[in-house]
Each structure stands twice: as C-alpha cells, then as structure tokens.
Write a protein that holds these residues in place. Sequence first.
Motif, PDB file in Angstrom:
ATOM      1  N   VAL A   1       0.817  -1.216   0.000  1.00 51.88           N
ATOM      2  CA  VAL A   1       0.000   0.000   0.000  1.00 51.88           C
ATOM      3  C   VAL A   1       0.854   1.270   0.000  1.00 51.88           C
ATOM      4  CG1 VAL A   1      -1.691   1.352   1.313  1.00 51.88           C
ATOM      5  CG2 VAL A   1      -2.025  -1.112   0.997  1.00 51.88           C
ATOM      6  N   PRO A   2       1.814   1.425   0.933  1.00 57.89           N
ATOM      7  CA  PRO A   2       2.581   2.687   0.916  1.00 57.89           C
ATOM      8  C   PRO A   2       3.434   2.865  -0.334  1.00 57.89           C
ATOM      9  CG  PRO A   2       3.482   1.154   2.544  1.00 57.89           C
ATOM     10  CD  PRO A   2       2.168   0.580   2.095  1.00 57.89           C
ATOM     11  N   LEU A   3       4.112   1.823  -0.802  1.00 58.91           N
ATOM     12  CA  LEU A   3       4.957   1.984  -1.978  1.00 58.91           C
ATOM     13  C   LEU A   3       4.121   2.161  -3.237  1.00 58.91           C
ATOM     14  CD1 LEU A   3       7.739   2.086  -3.237  1.00 58.91           C
ATOM     15  CD2 LEU A   3       7.754  -0.419  -3.324  1.00 58.91           C
ATOM     16  N   GLY A   4       3.041   1.393  -3.360  1.00 60.10           N
ATOM     17  CA  GLY A   4       2.164   1.562  -4.517  1.00 60.10           C
ATOM     18  C   GLY A   4       1.540   2.940  -4.562  1.00 60.10           C
ATOM     19  N   GLY A   5       1.108   3.428  -3.408  1.00 59.64           N
ATOM     20  CA  GLY A   5       0.550   4.771  -3.353  1.00 59.64           C
ATOM     21  C   GLY A   5       1.583   5.846  -3.656  1.00 59.64           C
ATOM     22  N   TRP A   6       2.798   5.644  -3.151  1.00 61.08           N
ATOM     23  CA  TRP A   6       3.853   6.611  -3.408  1.00 61.08           C
ATOM     24  C   TRP A   6       4.178   6.693  -4.900  1.00 61.08           C
ATOM     25  CZ3 TRP A   6       6.224  10.775  -2.177  1.00 61.08           C
ATOM     26  CH2 TRP A   6       7.498  11.065  -2.693  1.00 61.08           C
ATOM     27  N   MET A   7       4.253   5.560  -5.578  1.00 62.94           N
ATOM     28  CA  MET A   7       4.571   5.589  -7.006  1.00 62.94           C
ATOM     29  C   MET A   7       3.461   6.260  -7.807  1.00 62.94           C
ATOM     30  SD  MET A   7       6.637   2.038  -7.819  1.00 62.94           S
ATOM     31  CE  MET A   7       5.453   0.906  -7.063  1.00 62.94           C
TER      32      MET A   7
ATOM     33  N   VAL B   1       9.442  -6.404  -4.447  1.00 63.24           N
ATOM     34  CA  VAL B   1       8.627  -5.368  -3.816  1.00 63.24           C
ATOM     35  C   VAL B   1       8.047  -4.375  -4.823  1.00 63.24           C
ATOM     36  CG1 VAL B   1      10.608  -3.856  -3.267  1.00 63.24           C
ATOM     37  CG2 VAL B   1       8.510  -3.743  -1.890  1.00 63.24           C
ATOM     38  N   VAL B   2       8.816  -3.923  -5.807  1.00 62.15           N
ATOM     39  CA  VAL B   2       8.269  -2.966  -6.772  1.00 62.15           C
ATOM     40  C   VAL B   2       7.272  -3.632  -7.721  1.00 62.15           C
ATOM     41  CG1 VAL B   2       8.814  -1.375  -8.652  1.00 62.15           C
ATOM     42  CG2 VAL B   2      10.237  -1.403  -6.599  1.00 62.15           C
ATOM     43  N   PRO B   3       7.601  -4.791  -8.334  1.00 64.94           N
ATOM     44  CA  PRO B   3       6.596  -5.429  -9.192  1.00 64.94           C
ATOM     45  C   PRO B   3       5.281  -5.740  -8.496  1.00 64.94           C
ATOM     46  CG  PRO B   3       8.750  -6.392  -9.579  1.00 64.94           C
ATOM     47  CD  PRO B   3       8.900  -5.497  -8.394  1.00 64.94           C
ATOM     48  N   PHE B   4       5.338  -6.172  -7.233  1.00 61.33           N
ATOM     49  CA  PHE B   4       4.106  -6.488  -6.516  1.00 61.33           C
ATOM     50  C   PHE B   4       3.390  -5.240  -5.992  1.00 61.33           C
ATOM     51  CE2 PHE B   4       5.156 -11.148  -5.638  1.00 61.33           C
ATOM     52  CZ  PHE B   4       4.100 -11.601  -6.420  1.00 61.33           C
TER      53      PHE B   4
ATOM     54  N   ALA C   1      -7.087  -7.121  -8.977  1.00 66.71           N
ATOM     55  CA  ALA C   1      -7.186  -8.216  -9.949  1.00 66.71           C
ATOM     56  C   ALA C   1      -5.826  -8.524 -10.569  1.00 66.71           C
ATOM     57  CB  ALA C   1      -8.194  -7.857 -11.038  1.00 66.71           C
ATOM     58  N   VAL C   2      -5.083  -7.481 -10.923  1.00 67.49           N
ATOM     59  CA  VAL C   2      -3.747  -7.688 -11.492  1.00 67.49           C
ATOM     60  C   VAL C   2      -2.818  -8.292 -10.442  1.00 67.49           C
ATOM     61  CG1 VAL C   2      -1.738  -6.550 -12.501  1.00 67.49           C
ATOM     62  CG2 VAL C   2      -4.028  -5.842 -13.185  1.00 67.49           C
ATOM     63  N   LEU C   3      -2.920  -7.812  -9.204  1.00 68.51           N
ATOM     64  CA  LEU C   3      -2.109  -8.379  -8.117  1.00 68.51           C
ATOM     65  C   LEU C   3      -2.422  -9.852  -7.915  1.00 68.51           C
ATOM     66  CD1 LEU C   3      -0.133  -8.041  -5.728  1.00 68.51           C
ATOM     67  CD2 LEU C   3      -2.105  -7.364  -4.335  1.00 68.51           C
ATOM     68  N   GLY C   4      -3.709 -10.201  -7.946  1.00 65.44           N
ATOM     69  CA  GLY C   4      -4.085 -11.594  -7.797  1.00 65.44           C
ATOM     70  C   GLY C   4      -3.533 -12.461  -8.912  1.00 65.44           C
ATOM     71  N   PHE C   5      -3.542 -11.925 -10.130  1.00 67.10           N
ATOM     72  CA  PHE C   5      -2.969 -12.628 -11.284  1.00 67.10           C
ATOM     73  C   PHE C   5      -1.483 -12.895 -11.069  1.00 67.10           C
ATOM     74  CE2 PHE C   5      -0.489 -11.687 -15.157  1.00 67.10           C
ATOM     75  CZ  PHE C   5      -0.822 -12.786 -15.945  1.00 67.10           C
ATOM     76  N   MET C   6      -0.741 -11.858 -10.698  1.00 70.99           N
ATOM     77  CA  MET C   6       0.697 -12.008 -10.484  1.00 70.99           C
ATOM     78  C   MET C   6       1.005 -12.944  -9.320  1.00 70.99           C
ATOM     79  SD  MET C   6       2.038  -8.090 -10.910  1.00 70.99           S
ATOM     80  CE  MET C   6       2.196  -7.280 -12.508  1.00 70.99           C
TER      81      MET C   6
ATOM     82  N   ALA D   1       5.191 -12.751 -13.608  1.00 65.50           N
ATOM     83  CA  ALA D   1       4.933 -13.498 -12.371  1.00 65.50           C
ATOM     84  C   ALA D   1       5.901 -13.150 -11.244  1.00 65.50           C
ATOM     85  CB  ALA D   1       5.000 -15.007 -12.679  1.00 65.50           C
ATOM     86  N   PRO D   2       6.030 -11.910 -10.786  1.00 61.98           N
ATOM     87  CA  PRO D   2       5.270 -10.715 -11.194  1.00 61.98           C
ATOM     88  C   PRO D   2       5.975  -9.860 -12.240  1.00 61.98           C
ATOM     89  CG  PRO D   2       6.475 -10.238  -9.206  1.00 61.98           C
ATOM     90  CD  PRO D   2       6.806 -11.677  -9.557  1.00 61.98           C
ATOM     91  N   GLY D   3       7.085 -10.337 -12.796  1.00 66.38           N
ATOM     92  CA  GLY D   3       7.783  -9.570 -13.822  1.00 66.38           C
ATOM     93  C   GLY D   3       8.748  -8.562 -13.249  1.00 66.38           C
ATOM     94  N   GLY D   4       9.362  -7.782 -14.146  1.00 67.67           N
ATOM     95  CA  GLY D   4      10.353  -6.804 -13.730  1.00 67.67           C
ATOM     96  C   GLY D   4       9.719  -5.480 -13.350  1.00 67.67           C
ATOM     97  N   VAL D   5      10.560  -4.513 -13.013  1.00 72.36           N
ATOM     98  CA  VAL D   5      10.087  -3.170 -12.675  1.00 72.36           C
ATOM     99  C   VAL D   5       9.478  -2.538 -13.933  1.00 72.36           C
ATOM    100  CG1 VAL D   5      10.810  -0.855 -12.001  1.00 72.36           C
ATOM    101  CG2 VAL D   5      11.741  -2.846 -10.817  1.00 72.36           C
ATOM    102  N   GLY D   6       8.201  -2.336 -13.919  1.00 76.18           N
ATOM    103  CA  GLY D   6       7.515  -1.775 -15.081  1.00 76.18           C
ATOM    104  C   GLY D   6       7.155  -2.821 -16.116  1.00 76.18           C
ATOM    105  N   THR D   7       8.107  -3.650 -16.501  1.00 78.70           N
ATOM    106  CA  THR D   7       7.841  -4.644 -17.534  1.00 78.70           C
ATOM    107  C   THR D   7       6.784  -5.646 -17.068  1.00 78.70           C
ATOM    108  OG1 THR D   7       9.680  -6.028 -16.748  1.00 78.70           O
ATOM    109  CG2 THR D   7      10.159  -4.438 -18.476  1.00 78.70           C
TER     110      THR D   7
END
Length: 548
Positions: free
Chosen positions: A23-29, A259-262, A280-285, A363-369
């Motif tokens: 939550v904090p990192l996702g919100g910050w980005m 941490v960043v991909p998730f 939904a995307v988080l659940g997929f990853m 799964a969950p992939g790279g930063v951004g990718t």
Amino acid sequence: MSDTVFGLLTIGVLVAALAAAHVPLGGWMAKVFTDERDWRVESLVYRLCRVDPRSEQRWGSYAVAVLGFSVVGIVLLFLLIALQGVLPLARGASMHLDTALNTAVSFVTNTNWQSYAGEAGASPVVQALGLTVQNFVSPAVGLAVAIALVRGLVRSNGTGIGNFWVDLVRGTVRVLLPVALVGAVVLLLGGVVQNLAAPTSVTTLDGGQQVVQGGLVASQEAIKMLGTNGGGYFNANSAHPFENPTPLTNLVEIFLMLVVPFSLPRTYGILVGDRRQGVAVLGFMATLWGLLVAVVTWAEVSAASGPLGGMEGKEVRFGSWASALFGASTTGTSTGAVNSMHESYSALGGGGALFGMLLGEVAPGGVGTGLYGALLLAVLTVFLSGLMVGRTPELLGKQIGRREITLTALALLVMPALVLSLTGIAMVAPVVSSQMLASGPHGLTEVMYAYTSASNNNGSAFAGLSADTPYLNLTLALAMLLGRFVPIVLTLALAGSLVAQRRRPTIAGTLPTHTPTFAGLFVAVAVVVTGLTFFPALALGPLAEALA
C-alpha cells in the motif's frame, strides 16, 4: 529447526513484508507520476538537459526518446568496458569486443547476462560508473513505459502519453534511489562488503594461496535486486558470501526483487481510479508466482532423499527451500540473480524456472515490464472473452479493436519467436554444440534457457553452457535487444491508440475486469498460451529428462 519449517517461515515472513509494503509503496509511485511539482534536483536535471517538464509527447516521440537514450547508453557503456584496461583500478586486460558488446547490451536492456567472471572481468570503475548506473536507469525505463500505457487507458481523446524524460528522472530519483539506499544499508549491516581495498591474499586450509577481491558490493547488490537487474559483482552472484552472507540477507534480497513489481498493481489501481482493477492484477501475479514457488520447491525438496533434499549446486547456509524460493522469484521476475546453480536443479525444478521466464515477465515480472506485460495479457483476455460472449471487447472503457489486438499480439509473439528460432538454429550449429556441457534433453534445456533468459531480459543461466563465444555473445545480444525494445515500441503504440479513444461508460453488458472470475480467466490465458506455444520444446527438454 528443520529446513521445511524454516522454509515455510521464510515464505511467510516474505509475504507479510510484501503485503506491508504494497500500500505505501504503490501509493507513493502513483503520487510520483501524478505530482504537478518537480523536486529541485529534478529541475536541475531538466535545465541541464534542456527538457521542458510540462511538455507532452505522442507515443512516437516517447518511443524515439526511449530508443535514443538506450542506444547512447549502449555506446557509452561499451566504450567504458572496452577501455577499462587503461582506466584506474584495472583488473587485467579488457574484455574481448564481442563480450564487451554483449555486456553493454545486457545491462542497458535490464538483462544483466554476464559472459565473464564479475570480480575478474570488470574493474571497480566499470562496476560503479557503468554497470551500477545502468542498474538504475534501465528499470526506470521499464517503469516509464508501464506508466505511459496506463495513461493511455486513463486519458481520452488525446495524443500525449506523458514525457519520457520526466518519467525517467522521477522513477530514478523518487523511487529507485531512496529504496536502494535503504536496501544497501540493510545489506551492509547484514555483512555484505562495501570497500575499495586492495585484493587480499589468504592461506587456504590446504596451505595454498587464494586472492579475495572486495569492492562496492552492497550498493550494487541493492539496486541489482530492487531494479530486477541481476548482475553479480562476483562470478558466483548471490551465492557468494560477500554478496549474500546469511539467510537474513537472502530474505532481504528476495524482498527487494519482488517489492516494486508487486506494488505496481496498487499504483495501477489508483491511476485508473478503481483500486479493484489493481487487486485483480495483483491476484494474477501472485497466483502465478505462488504456483512457480510451489512447483520448484516441491521438485527440489523431493529431488533426493534426506532432510535437506537435493543440495547439489546449493549453498548449505540457505538449504533447498530458500534456494528454490530465490530461483522461482528470480525467474518469475526479470532479475536473473542466483543464489544456487540452476544447472544442478532437478529436471522439473529447472523446467519450472524455465517456465517462469516463458510466461513472459508477469509473475510478477520486472520493474515496469511486469505491469505492462500483465496489461498486454489483460487486453488479450478481454478480447477472447468478448469473442466468447459476442460483445465488443473493452478494457476500462477503451475498445479493443483490430489495431489494438494486432499490436498486443505482435508484442506477445516477439519473445516466443526469438526463443524458438534462435534455440532451433543453435541446436544444429556446431559452434554451439561444442560449448554444451550436456547432451540430449538437458543440453536442449541449457540452450533454450539461455535464449529464453536473453529474450525475456532475465539474465540467469544454466551454467553448463559456456556462453562466452562470439556466436553466442552476438546472438544473445540480438535476443536481448529485440526482446526488450520491440515490445516496448509496440506497447507505446498501443498506448497511443488507446489514448486517442473516448472512454465509454460502463453498462450492464460490460465485462467486469476486477472480479475473481476475470482474474482466474486472466491466469488461465497466461498459462494456456505459454503451454500451447512452448509445450513441444518443453517436452523434448525438461519433461523428457524428468520422465527418463
């Protein structure tokens, strides 16, 4: 404490830490890429580079900026590596030109494939001024592209998808730098070395002499994991005690790579104005990552009898569980770092790591990718769903028409085309067969793993393939370049197509893309598409080896 109990405890602590940061990192980005104000250091960079931070770019201009920045990075890094023999703190001769080119392409494309021994092949100057710099800016490029695609989904009737230079600077300064700084301090406190001391000669137990290198390891280790880069300061990578000395630092490094991909799905949900979409995307990853961890761990723990399972190629300070967790996470992301040798994994364990890359960095992939790869699969999922129910497919109010699905399909086909074609050619090329440690199914897995790693910009390797030859260096570099930049250009073109559309209102017949049903279909599409594409090759490689 048994290895099983410790392994389950490690996974539990890791999941709890990722949940706490989500939550904090996702919100910050999300705030970083919507902030109307620039930091002073950012304004200084814009003035020096003559960039107007308030200007918007069309998708074509954005793509040209990405490609131009990356090409310049490859040229400068190649020159730095090729000339390292005459620069301060040199360690022996410079690399061969094909190895230098491969390395430059590798780090600029966020692959970090290494055809050389880190402590011997790259000087501290190259490590600090070349490789570490790219460890920051290459993931920032992927992050910028992901945000540009999200803007395409959010904005209506426009042409601008943001400013690449602003996105690049903000991703580096506000996200990667501060988190990497904290990570480096934690690793330093955990025993990872950070010095410029001269090499130390030590006497071994049998009375011989061994030279032990130091270096600026903690700072590079933090960003190599956080940026899902993966290049090791030492040849043994994160199995080296100077890079990863304890089970605690091992846990920290796994956390940094995930941490960043998730957290990016949270960013996505905030930016599109519906946090359920991010869930939904988080659940997929998370589902794909959890399946990979389960398969690889089961394969490695049950690979041999005894309380520690199959320990060949693994560090005793980590054990089978922590090694499998690291291996599944590093191939599920685009990190490529290793704390154990994937060549020594069981057939199904190595096949699971290979399948994690073949999923395509989701799964969950790279930063951004990871985020833009997942969104490409989401576009494909809603298109297939629309065909099944007879409705025009839409994603967040944007119609998925012929142009959109064509761009999506091409972006998703780049990696399979590279992997299968280059692997097929390599298997009949004598120059490659002479470099393979194994023959038969395992030899095929070695070669396929290498081209899969390069095409997915992962960087991990089956160590049995001696890849430092002109043919392999050049073809792997080609796979890295095409696997990185062709999907980026197509993704930006998709963003340009979406941003030009008006968002349609949600009606009773609109397919909801935030429900568990859609998330399950999302996962099924990813697994089925990967399976249908690669099953014949997997059947000849790891599956045949397992059955034998």
